[in-house]
Design an enzyme around this catalytic site. Structure first.
Site, short mmCIF file in Angstrom:
data_model
loop_
_atom_site.label_atom_id
_atom_site.label_comp_id
_atom_site.label_asym_id
_atom_site.label_seq_id
_atom_site.Cartn_x
_atom_site.Cartn_y
_atom_site.Cartn_z
CB CYS A 76 -37.83 10.89 -4.65
SG CYS A 76 -37.83 9.66 -4.00
CG HIS A 139 -37.37 8.65 -8.69
ND1 HIS A 139 -37.94 8.76 -6.79
CD2 HIS A 139 -37.45 7.53 -8.58
CE1 HIS A 139 -37.54 7.73 -6.89
NE2 HIS A 139 -37.56 6.95 -7.04
#
Length: 520
Positions: A76, A139
């Protein structure tokens, strides 16, 4: 002739696209829909037999489908860093050197994040007058210097990390949810997720944020960039009450159905406001489906081998749809090799901006492909941490290294390729093939099960071309400073900005920086 200014470049682009009207030029709005752990095989248009994605299938029917579109990493955080910088993670620093070929990301204890030296897409779009919003998972670092509003975004509703938990707020804090600069609560507290039933209202909140932002910017007549990065399909998978139990595919399918419904609402709003012809929309995912979580909490990678965490096709080939009524002809399928990094360069082109010239940009401008059907030769590089594992050139994919995960992990039940073991390919030791790569013809063998014979003319020809590309890439490569090497319990989300107002500040432990451990 003097170089074009940004304004002159914009005029040229808008003129070519037929978007000039009376008064000042308005560049097209840009909406990037980034899913989390959604697989290539999760869309009906890609053959998912339940056909539970009618809105995404319609989006493809009205736009262009990219069957050969790739993430920049099988995990990710590095993939998201690549999207927003247009650069491979090995260049922008989203990798680790703590061990060979290890996947790394940004859990709460990570000290690193997106470097200030990187130029992010929203920072550059500001030069063309865009208002930028991120909805969902950032993130790219949760410490103050990595906050998305310090990197070009004007608004944020979402979280810095994945929605793991619940935690006890003693050994580890629950993940905060932010409204712009400050937290407004935490997952499992003000933003509940029922781990037993999978019920959570987050996708509905994220959808309303997108709809409100679009309406507000339309009223202001301001070009906008919406980065809708939701995480419902990342384990622990969640869906709102009205979607739970509605899918033939279990809880994961419920989440996909809700996402599909949300995409339909976003596209319908653009059409109802009369701005669909001036809004470019692209749908894709950050990496392949997490087969380790399947079937109830993981998706499908269709005919491709393995899934998230691996550099086989299932780990990095993504669902991808471009939609721009009046510009991208309906019902198109392009076999152009595409990359998530191309969204950076393509978005800049839409805004009439050129990519930074002081660094290597890996993303290509896909507008010639989308608008004119042009095909471009380009390699796809598959990195795992600091290691180039494979490269695809045309229909041929060469594996320089193979590895799924260790025998120790595998025997304890961690399997990234369940039911897909291919002898000599899905190895549980790190196997080097740099002298004689394993080469597959992905057109005939998308599942990477039958490597070409080393002695065949086809192999030798593919090897020659691949070797040249790899050598040129590695010769010129200047790795960025690795950001994912150091962890520290003290930097977790103990006291995010705004916690004082909510009475939700927690006391961090003593600061003890240490080398992060990445198992695979």
């Amino acid at each position: 002739m003097a170089a074009c200014t940004a304004a002159q470049q914009l005029l040229l682009v808008l003129s070519a696209l037929g978007l000039l009207a009376a008064g000042a030029p308005q560049p097209p709005n840009i909406v990037l829909l980034l899913m989390d752990d959604m697989g290539w095989g999760d869309l009906g248009v890609n053959g998912e037999p339940s056909r539970e994605t009618p809105n995404l299938d319609r989006m493809a029917a009205e736009g262009m489908l990219f069957p050969s579109f790739y993430s920049a990493n099988p995990l990710c955080s590095p993939s998201r860093a690549a999207l927003l910088t247009g650069r491979l993670p090995i260049r922008n620093g989203f990798y680790t050197t703590n061990a060979h070929a290890r996947n790394a990301y940004t859990p709460q204890e990570i000290m690193g994040g997106i470097p200030n030296s990187e130029h992010l897409l929203p920072e550059l779009l500001k030069k063309a007058g865009y208002t930028n919003k991120i909805v969902g998972k950032w993130h790219l670092g949760h410490r103050p210097q990595f906050h998305p509003l310090k990197h070009g975004f004007d608004e944020w509703f979402g979280s810095p990390n994945c929605h793991f938990g619940p935690y006890d707020n003693k050994a580890k804090p629950n993940i905060p949810v932010y409204r712009d600069w400050e937290m407004v609560g935490r997952f499992y507290e003000e933003f509940p997720i029922n781990r037993k039933t999978g019920e959570a209202n987050l996708t509905q909140l994220y959808t309303q944020e997108a709809l409100d932002f679009i309406q507000t910017q339309h009223a202001r007549q301001s070009p906008f960039f919406l980065y809708w990065a939701i995480d419902a399909t990342h384990a622990p998978v969640y869906a709102s009450r009205q979607f739970l139990g509605t899918s033939l595919r279990g809880r994961y399918g419920d989440a996909v159905r809700e996402i599909d419904d949300s995409v339909g609402k976003i596209l319908s709003l653009l059409q109802n406001l009369g701005i669909s012809k001036n809004t470019f929309v692209f749908f894709t995912s950050d990496n392949g489906a997490a087969l380790i979580s399947a079937p109830n909490e993981g998706g499908s990678n269709g005919p491709f081998l393995c899934g998230k965490q691996t550099t086989f096709e299932g780990g990095m080939r993504e669902p991808a749809i471009a939609w721009w009524p009046g510009h991208i002809a309906a019902g198109q399928v392009s076999h152009q090799l595409g990359s998530i990094m191309d969204l950076f360069t393509t978005s800049l082109s839409l805004a009439g901006l050129k990519p930074p010239s002081d660094r290597v940009i890996d993303g290509l401008d896909l507008l010639p492909t989308m608008l004119k059907g042009q095909m471009m030769d380009r390699p796809i590089f598959y990195y795992r941490g600091n290691t180039l594992m494979a490269v695809t050139l045309g229909q041929y994919k060469a594996h320089l290294w193979t590895w799924t995960n260790s025998w120790e992990e595998f025997t304890q039940g961690t399997d990234f390729c369940p039911g897909q073991n291919v002898s000599g390919v899905t190895t549980h030791t790190q196997e080097e093939h740099t002298e004689l790569p394993l080469i597959f013809h992905l057109g005939r063998d998308p599942g990477e099960r039958f490597p070409l014979s080393f002695h065949s003319d086809e192999y030798q020809d593919a090897l020659s071309r691949t070797t040249q590309v790899v050598q040129e890439h590695q010769k010129s490569l200047v790795p960025g400073q690795p950001q994912l090497n150091v962890c520290n319990q003290a930097v977790m989300n103990w006291a995010p900005p705004g916690c004082e107002k909510l009475g939700k500040c927690l006391t961090p432990p003593e600061s003890v920086p240490e080398k992060c451990f990445w198992a695979h």
